[in-house]
Scaffold this active site. Structure first.
Site, PDB file in Angstrom:
ATOM      1  CB  CYS A  33      -1.134   0.125   1.284  1.00  0.00           C
ATOM      2  SG  CYS A  33      -0.135   0.393   2.916  1.00  0.00           S
ATOM      3  CG  ASP A  35      -0.268   3.623   3.617  1.00  0.00           C
ATOM      4  OD1 ASP A  35      -0.099   4.261   2.794  1.00  0.00           O
ATOM      5  OD2 ASP A  35      -1.301   3.260   4.114  1.00  0.00           O
ATOM      6  CB  CYS A  59      -5.043   4.413   4.913  1.00  0.00           C
ATOM      7  SG  CYS A  59      -4.663   3.437   6.343  1.00  0.00           S
ATOM      8  CB  CYS A 103      -3.695   0.422   9.245  1.00  0.00           C
ATOM      9  SG  CYS A 103      -4.492   0.045   7.709  1.00  0.00           S
TER      10      CYS A 103
HETATM   11 FE1  FES Z   1      -1.422   0.837   4.196  1.00  0.00          FE
HETATM   12 FE2  FES Z   1      -3.622   1.484   6.000  1.00  0.00          FE
HETATM   13  S1  FES Z   1      -3.736   0.939   3.803  1.00  0.00           S
HETATM   14  S2  FES Z   1      -1.617   1.129   6.494  1.00  0.00           S
END
Ligand code: FES
Length: 147
Positions: A33, A35, A59, A103
């Site tokens: 993702c 992040d 996110c 997450c």
């Molecule tokens: Fe990647 Fe939340 S979608 S940390």
């Protein structure tokens, strides 16, 4: 979908920023993702976390869980901080949707990575703390939604 506490911490995240000359810094990420979370700890000579800041490029759930995690570790001892799990962070937020559970792992892993950095810099061994596997975690599920 999100609890009031999650929305509150997402819209008004606590402890955002950096600490210059931090005692420990931990950066972790999710390769799929994209992040990334970085946590800075300021730890005094008695092993008490005096200050904590975070930066998250991620996110809403990552922001909310980082914010709550920093609130939970502030003022705690290193050992107490180590014992704060992503489950505890989620409970403090009154829960997360299942697709967002990964997450909350970022916050726990970033704290552990920052504690590892602190221990390494000071030649300490923190009982129960394992070396962070890597800065990037490639085994996570891709998120089902984007922010
Ligand atoms: Fe990647 Fe939340 S979608 S940390």
């Amino acid at each position: 979908m999100y609890t009031e506490k999650v929305m509150d911490h997402f819209q008004n995240p606590r402890n955002v920023g950096e600490i210059e000359n931090a005692s420990g810094v931990g950066t972790v990420g999710n390769a799929k993702c994209g992040d990334i979370m970085r946590i800075y700890l300021d730890i005094d000579d008695n092993g008490i976390i005096q200050d904590v800041k975070f930066k998250t490029f991620g996110c809403g759930a990552a922001v909310a869980t980082s914010s709550m995690a920093t609130e939970l570790v502030k003022g705690k001892s290193v050992q107490e901080a180590l014992n704060i799990t992503n489950k505890a962070v989620m409970e403090a937020l009154d829960g997360l949707p299942p697709v967002k559970v990964h997450c909350s792992l970022l916050a726990e892993e970033a704290i552990h990575a920052a504690l590892w950095d602190y221990a390494e810099k000071n030649g300490l061994v923190i009982e129960g703390l394992e070396k962070p596997k890597s800065d990037i975690h490639e085994d996570e599920e891709a998120p089902e939604e984007e922010y």
